[in-house]
Design a protein around this motif. Structure first.
Motif, PDB file in Angstrom:
ATOM      1  N   GLU A   1     -29.374 -10.366  38.819  1.00  0.00           N
ATOM      2  CA  GLU A   1     -28.266 -10.219  37.863  1.00  0.00           C
ATOM      3  C   GLU A   1     -28.767  -9.656  36.534  1.00  0.00           C
ATOM      4  N   MET A   2     -29.965 -10.066  36.143  1.00  0.00           N
ATOM      5  CA  MET A   2     -30.523  -9.566  34.878  1.00  0.00           C
ATOM      6  C   MET A   2     -30.844  -8.080  34.974  1.00  0.00           C
ATOM      7  N   VAL A   3     -31.355  -7.650  36.137  1.00  0.00           N
ATOM      8  CA  VAL A   3     -31.671  -6.231  36.320  1.00  0.00           C
ATOM      9  C   VAL A   3     -30.385  -5.411  36.213  1.00  0.00           C
ATOM     10  N   GLU A   4     -29.337  -5.887  36.867  1.00  0.00           N
ATOM     11  CA  GLU A   4     -28.061  -5.171  36.821  1.00  0.00           C
ATOM     12  C   GLU A   4     -27.490  -5.153  35.396  1.00  0.00           C
ATOM     13  N   LEU A   5     -27.659  -6.271  34.697  1.00  0.00           N
ATOM     14  CA  LEU A   5     -27.198  -6.348  33.305  1.00  0.00           C
ATOM     15  C   LEU A   5     -27.959  -5.335  32.442  1.00  0.00           C
ATOM     16  N   ALA A   6     -29.269  -5.276  32.640  1.00  0.00           N
ATOM     17  CA  ALA A   6     -30.106  -4.358  31.854  1.00  0.00           C
ATOM     18  C   ALA A   6     -29.732  -2.897  32.139  1.00  0.00           C
ATOM     19  N   ASN A   7     -29.301  -2.609  33.369  1.00  0.00           N
ATOM     20  CA  ASN A   7     -28.882  -1.245  33.696  1.00  0.00           C
ATOM     21  C   ASN A   7     -27.649  -0.832  32.900  1.00  0.00           C
ATOM     22  N   LYS A   8     -26.886  -1.840  32.446  1.00  0.00           N
ATOM     23  CA  LYS A   8     -25.649  -1.533  31.694  1.00  0.00           C
ATOM     24  C   LYS A   8     -25.837  -1.728  30.186  1.00  0.00           C
ATOM     25  N   ASP A   9     -26.883  -2.446  29.795  1.00  0.00           N
ATOM     26  CA  ASP A   9     -27.033  -2.837  28.386  1.00  0.00           C
ATOM     27  C   ASP A   9     -28.438  -2.445  27.900  1.00  0.00           C
ATOM     28  N   LYS A  10     -28.474  -1.381  27.086  1.00  0.00           N
ATOM     29  CA  LYS A  10     -29.767  -0.828  26.636  1.00  0.00           C
ATOM     30  C   LYS A  10     -30.594  -1.829  25.828  1.00  0.00           C
ATOM     31  N   ASP A  11     -29.895  -2.620  24.990  1.00  0.00           N
ATOM     32  CA  ASP A  11     -30.627  -3.579  24.150  1.00  0.00           C
ATOM     33  C   ASP A  11     -31.306  -4.643  25.007  1.00  0.00           C
ATOM     34  N   PHE A  12     -30.583  -5.102  26.025  1.00  0.00           N
ATOM     35  CA  PHE A  12     -31.171  -6.110  26.918  1.00  0.00           C
ATOM     36  C   PHE A  12     -32.334  -5.481  27.704  1.00  0.00           C
ATOM     37  N   ALA A  13     -32.159  -4.231  28.116  1.00  0.00           N
ATOM     38  CA  ALA A  13     -33.234  -3.521  28.845  1.00  0.00           C
ATOM     39  C   ALA A  13     -34.494  -3.464  27.986  1.00  0.00           C
ATOM     40  N   ARG A  14     -34.304  -3.185  26.694  1.00  0.00           N
ATOM     41  CA  ARG A  14     -35.454  -3.071  25.773  1.00  0.00           C
ATOM     42  C   ARG A  14     -36.165  -4.433  25.663  1.00  0.00           C
ATOM     43  N   ILE A  15     -35.376  -5.501  25.614  1.00  0.00           N
ATOM     44  CA  ILE A  15     -35.972  -6.843  25.512  1.00  0.00           C
ATOM     45  C   ILE A  15     -36.796  -7.146  26.759  1.00  0.00           C
ATOM     46  N   LEU A  16     -36.237  -6.829  27.937  1.00  0.00           N
ATOM     47  CA  LEU A  16     -36.989  -7.081  29.184  1.00  0.00           C
ATOM     48  C   LEU A  16     -38.319  -6.332  29.157  1.00  0.00           C
ATOM     49  N   LYS A  17     -38.250  -5.074  28.704  1.00  0.00           N
ATOM     50  CA  LYS A  17     -39.456  -4.247  28.719  1.00  0.00           C
ATOM     51  C   LYS A  17     -40.489  -4.710  27.695  1.00  0.00           C
TER      52      LYS A  17
END
Ligand code: UDP
Length: 241
Positions: free
Chosen positions: A42-58
């Motif tokens: 679910e987090m991966v899918e969320l990050a695919n839609k939300d750039k800020d969350f993607a940046r945090i994961l990375k």
């Protein structure tokens, strides 16, 4: 250093449960911050839609494989990784705080849950040093962050659900020193006894997500169609590389 594998562009660290715990201990002892994400589909899918969350994961220092979907995506890349679930990892961190006398902060869940949890932990671990605890329903985020900063925790368990918990932990990284901050989802509800964990056999079969969905049918729309989409993209991703 641990090995990192990327799933759809997001990192997952390949390591054992004990190595993940040792990372936490070393960070505290070296006065470094460590943001831990227990990643699931679910987090991966969320990050695919939300750039800020993607940046945090990375930018998270440690990303451990929670969720059987992540295990499968890694397997498609030829990597075997044990599941490191938020409930088990946070429980082990609490035990480490009790044993090594680290300052512990707890943020999240409903007021009745967090107060029951606090009582239960203090009854179980007499010397546990809980320097801060607050429920997860607040208006003034800056005030909460300042209070946590003043409490100087060495372990912060943040149980607000994704992406809220990861955003707060990311902000706190700028404010704290020598702190391991982990987003632990619904773990407090489990520890406090408000939510039943799946029986061990379901856990061993990798079906904890199914058990939780059957018990809380409102979770169904979080899993579907997210999980099949994630698995489909993971297959494409593994063919590409
Ligand atoms: N929560 C919170 N504040 C919020 C939203 C959620 O403290 O604004 C808490 C909620 O009470 C629950 C946890 O966050 O304890 C999220 O649990 P969930 O089961 O959604 O997380 P998961 O384990 O699926 O990541």
């Amino acid at each position: 250093m641990t090995k990192r594998v990327y799933i759809q562009g997001y990192p997952v660290d390949i390591l054992s449960f004990n190595q993940a715990l040792n990372c936490a201990k070393s960070a505290i002892d070296n006065g470094e911050n460590l943001q831990v994400v227990t990643i699931n589909p679910e987090m991966v899918e969320l990050a695919n839609k939300d750039k800020d969350f993607a940046r945090i994961l990375k930018h998270s220092e440690l990303v451990v494989a929670d969720g059987v979907g992540i295990k499968i995506a890694l397997k498609l890349k030829g990597v075997n990784q044990e599941r490191i679930g938020g409930v088990d990892y946070s429980r082990a961190l609490i035990e480490m705080c009790a044993k090594d006398n680290y300052r512990l902060a707890l943020l999240g869940a409903k007021e009745e849950v967090i107060s029951t949890l606090r009582e239960k932990l203090l009854a179980e671990f007499k010397d546990l040093n809980i320097v801060y605890s607050h429920n997860g329903y607040f208006d003034d985020e800056n005030l909460i962050l300042q209070e946590i900063k003043d409490a100087r925790p060495q372990v912060l368990l943040c149980a607000l659900g994704a992406p809220k918990q990861e955003i707060i932990n990311f902000r706190l990284k700028e404010m704290l020193q020598g702190c391991v901050m982990v987003g632990v989802g619904g773990s407090f509800d489990v520890f406090a006894g408000y939510v039943q964990r799946a029986p061990v056999i379901w856990q061993k079969l990798g079906l904890e997500w199914l058990y939780r969905t059957l018990k809380q049918p409102q979770r169904f729309k979080r899993i579907f169609p997210t999980l099949p989409i994630f698995l489909f993209k993971s297959i494409i991703d593994s063919v590409k590389k």
